[in-house]
Design a protein around this motif. Structure first.
Motif, mmCIF file in Angstrom:
data_model
loop_
_atom_site.group_PDB
_atom_site.id
_atom_site.type_symbol
_atom_site.label_atom_id
_atom_site.label_comp_id
_atom_site.label_asym_id
_atom_site.label_seq_id
_atom_site.Cartn_x
_atom_site.Cartn_y
_atom_site.Cartn_z
ATOM 1 N N SER A 131 21.470 53.969 -8.005
ATOM 2 C CA SER A 131 22.779 53.426 -8.037
ATOM 3 C C SER A 131 23.689 53.907 -6.723
ATOM 4 N N GLU A 132 23.395 55.129 -6.166
ATOM 5 C CA GLU A 132 24.043 55.598 -4.861
ATOM 6 C C GLU A 132 22.998 55.994 -3.826
ATOM 7 N N VAL A 133 23.124 55.571 -2.538
ATOM 8 C CA VAL A 133 22.301 56.068 -1.391
ATOM 9 C C VAL A 133 22.948 56.183 -0.471
ATOM 10 N N THR A 134 22.390 57.402 0.390
ATOM 11 C CA THR A 134 23.146 57.731 1.418
ATOM 12 C C THR A 134 22.181 57.516 2.811
ATOM 13 N N ILE A 135 22.845 57.216 3.896
ATOM 14 C CA ILE A 135 22.272 57.116 5.077
ATOM 15 C C ILE A 135 22.615 57.831 6.246
ATOM 16 N N GLU A 136 22.038 58.712 7.044
ATOM 17 C CA GLU A 136 22.415 59.647 7.963
ATOM 18 C C GLU A 136 22.852 58.545 9.127
ATOM 19 N N VAL A 137 23.961 59.182 9.665
ATOM 20 C CA VAL A 137 24.354 58.336 11.029
ATOM 21 C C VAL A 137 24.125 59.315 12.181
ATOM 22 N N GLY A 138 23.635 59.139 13.191
ATOM 23 C CA GLY A 138 23.341 59.878 14.131
ATOM 24 C C GLY A 138 22.074 61.083 13.804
ATOM 25 N N ALA A 139 21.132 60.427 12.892
ATOM 26 C CA ALA A 139 19.838 61.222 12.765
ATOM 27 C C ALA A 139 19.036 61.163 14.376
ATOM 28 N N GLU A 140 18.132 62.197 14.158
ATOM 29 C CA GLU A 140 17.247 62.321 15.422
ATOM 30 C C GLU A 140 16.314 61.065 15.515
ATOM 31 N N GLY A 141 16.180 60.335 16.641
ATOM 32 C CA GLY A 141 15.529 59.409 16.814
ATOM 33 C C GLY A 141 15.782 58.689 17.959
ATOM 34 N N ASN A 142 15.142 57.485 18.528
ATOM 35 C CA ASN A 142 15.307 56.830 19.613
ATOM 36 C C ASN A 142 15.950 57.712 20.918
ATOM 37 N N TRP B 145 27.180 55.708 4.489
ATOM 38 C CA TRP B 145 26.765 56.360 5.704
ATOM 39 C C TRP B 145 27.614 57.310 6.037
ATOM 40 N N GLU B 146 26.965 58.551 6.141
ATOM 41 C CA GLU B 146 27.473 59.949 6.673
ATOM 42 C C GLU B 146 27.127 60.368 8.151
ATOM 43 N N TRP B 147 28.138 60.787 8.629
ATOM 44 C CA TRP B 147 27.917 61.069 10.070
ATOM 45 C C TRP B 147 27.473 62.459 10.190
ATOM 46 N N THR B 148 26.278 62.633 11.288
ATOM 47 C CA THR B 148 25.856 64.272 11.329
ATOM 48 C C THR B 148 27.030 64.699 12.304
ATOM 49 N N GLY B 149 27.436 64.041 12.993
ATOM 50 C CA GLY B 149 28.281 64.601 14.324
ATOM 51 C C GLY B 149 27.374 64.827 15.538
ATOM 52 N N GLU B 150 26.146 64.386 15.587
ATOM 53 C CA GLU B 150 25.342 64.313 16.670
ATOM 54 C C GLU B 150 25.205 62.815 17.346
ATOM 55 N N GLY B 151 24.826 63.079 18.800
ATOM 56 C CA GLY B 151 24.632 61.949 19.557
ATOM 57 C C GLY B 151 25.772 61.294 19.754
ATOM 58 N N GLY B 152 26.993 61.857 19.858
ATOM 59 C CA GLY B 152 28.179 61.123 20.291
ATOM 60 C C GLY B 152 28.823 59.994 19.409
ATOM 61 N N GLY B 153 29.724 59.226 19.685
ATOM 62 C CA GLY B 153 30.385 58.328 18.488
ATOM 63 C C GLY B 153 29.617 57.104 18.065
ATOM 64 N N HIS B 154 29.626 57.067 16.753
ATOM 65 C CA HIS B 154 28.766 56.031 16.077
ATOM 66 C C HIS B 154 29.627 55.091 15.380
ATOM 67 N N ASN B 155 29.427 54.057 14.933
ATOM 68 C CA ASN B 155 29.871 53.255 13.982
ATOM 69 C C ASN B 155 28.940 52.359 13.334
ATOM 70 N N VAL B 156 29.293 51.470 12.135
ATOM 71 C CA VAL B 156 28.289 50.472 11.541
ATOM 72 C C VAL B 156 29.206 49.156 11.614
ATOM 73 N N LYS B 157 28.390 48.241 12.323
ATOM 74 C CA LYS B 157 28.839 46.977 12.901
ATOM 75 C C LYS B 157 27.747 45.809 12.430
ATOM 76 N N THR C 100 32.106 62.464 8.482
ATOM 77 C CA THR C 100 32.588 61.114 8.194
ATOM 78 C C THR C 100 31.808 60.337 7.536
ATOM 79 N N THR C 101 32.613 59.608 6.347
ATOM 80 C CA THR C 101 31.615 58.543 5.820
ATOM 81 C C THR C 101 32.368 57.256 5.615
ATOM 82 N N TYR C 102 31.188 56.273 5.393
ATOM 83 C CA TYR C 102 31.855 54.785 5.319
ATOM 84 C C TYR C 102 30.923 54.349 3.836
ATOM 85 N N GLU C 103 31.595 53.818 3.099
ATOM 86 C CA GLU C 103 31.017 53.386 1.898
ATOM 87 C C GLU C 103 31.080 51.907 1.913
ATOM 88 N N TYR C 104 29.927 51.217 1.242
ATOM 89 C CA TYR C 104 29.977 49.799 0.883
ATOM 90 C C TYR C 104 29.033 49.654 -0.189
#
Length: 209
Positions: free
Chosen positions: A57-68, A89-101, A120-124
């Motif tokens: 019922s609840e899922v978390t996605i890392e934003v700024g995970a290692e990769g690319n 979506w939960e920000w790791t604080g790595e990789g600079g500024g991120h968002n979800v578009k 930082t978090t964003y829920e949908y």
């Protein structure tokens, strides 16, 4: 042929049968398949992976995970969820500024301006009206492969991938591999039948040299 030679021939037949069984088992494993949502190539060649998270019922996605090439990935990048699932979506604080578009799809994802602060978090919450596949990206890092996708519900296009899942966009098993598995299984059954016949009747006669 002596009794000793008959016994040796029996062992040879049994060895061949066991070998056929092993090859058939391997071929069956290679041909095993599972299904994943068809993200239409959106996640091809990027890091982040894929997970089937239906039933949660609840899922978390890392934003700024290692990769690319840096901390420039969503993890997991591709997910499959049920209607009613809340994704955070939960920000790791790595990789600079991120968002979800949003790129395209039935959902309306928009976390606003890019931020870099860890935590930082964003829920949908994906409802019935969001059924299908929604593709999204990080605006500052889209060109570097920071992309994601959410498949919602059971009525989505799928593709077959090689056994066991785990990574996104795995290649499907070719038809030649399926045919090899069937042919090898038939050969195994035939070999076992011959081995049984020889074991049952092979010691009842002798052949002069």
């Amino acid at each position: 042929m002596t009794d000793g030679n008959v016994d040796m021939s029996r062992r040879a037949f049994l060895g061949a049968a066991a070998g056929g069984a092993a090859v058939a088992a391997t071929s069956g494993t290679a041909a095993a398949q599972t299904e994943e949502p068809d993200f239409g190539g959106w996640l091809d060649g990027i890091d982040g992976g894929y997970e089937d998270l239906r039933g949660q019922s609840e899922v978390t996605i890392e934003v700024g995970a290692e990769g690319n090439g840096g901390a420039l990935a969503f993890a997991p990048a591709g997910i499959w969820v049920d209607p009613g699932t809340t994704v955070t979506w939960e920000w790791t604080g790595e990789g600079g500024g991120h968002n979800v578009k949003m790129e395209e799809g039935p959902a309306s994802l928009d976390s606003g301006a890019a931020v870099a602060e860890a935590g930082t978090t964003y829920e949908y919450t994906f409802e019935e009206g969001d059924a299908g596949i929604s593709k999204y990206f990080c605006e500052p890092h889209k060109a570097l492969g920071m992309k994601g996708a959410v498949a919602v519900g059971g009525d989505v296009a799928t593709v077959e991938v090689g056994g066991g899942g785990g990574g996104a966009n795995l290649p499907s098993v070719p038809d030649s591999a399926k045919a090899l598995g069937v042919a090898t299984s038939f050969a195994m059954v035939a070999t076992l039948g011959l081995a049984y016949f020889f074991m049952k009747y092979g010691g009842d006669y002798e052949i002069d040299e």
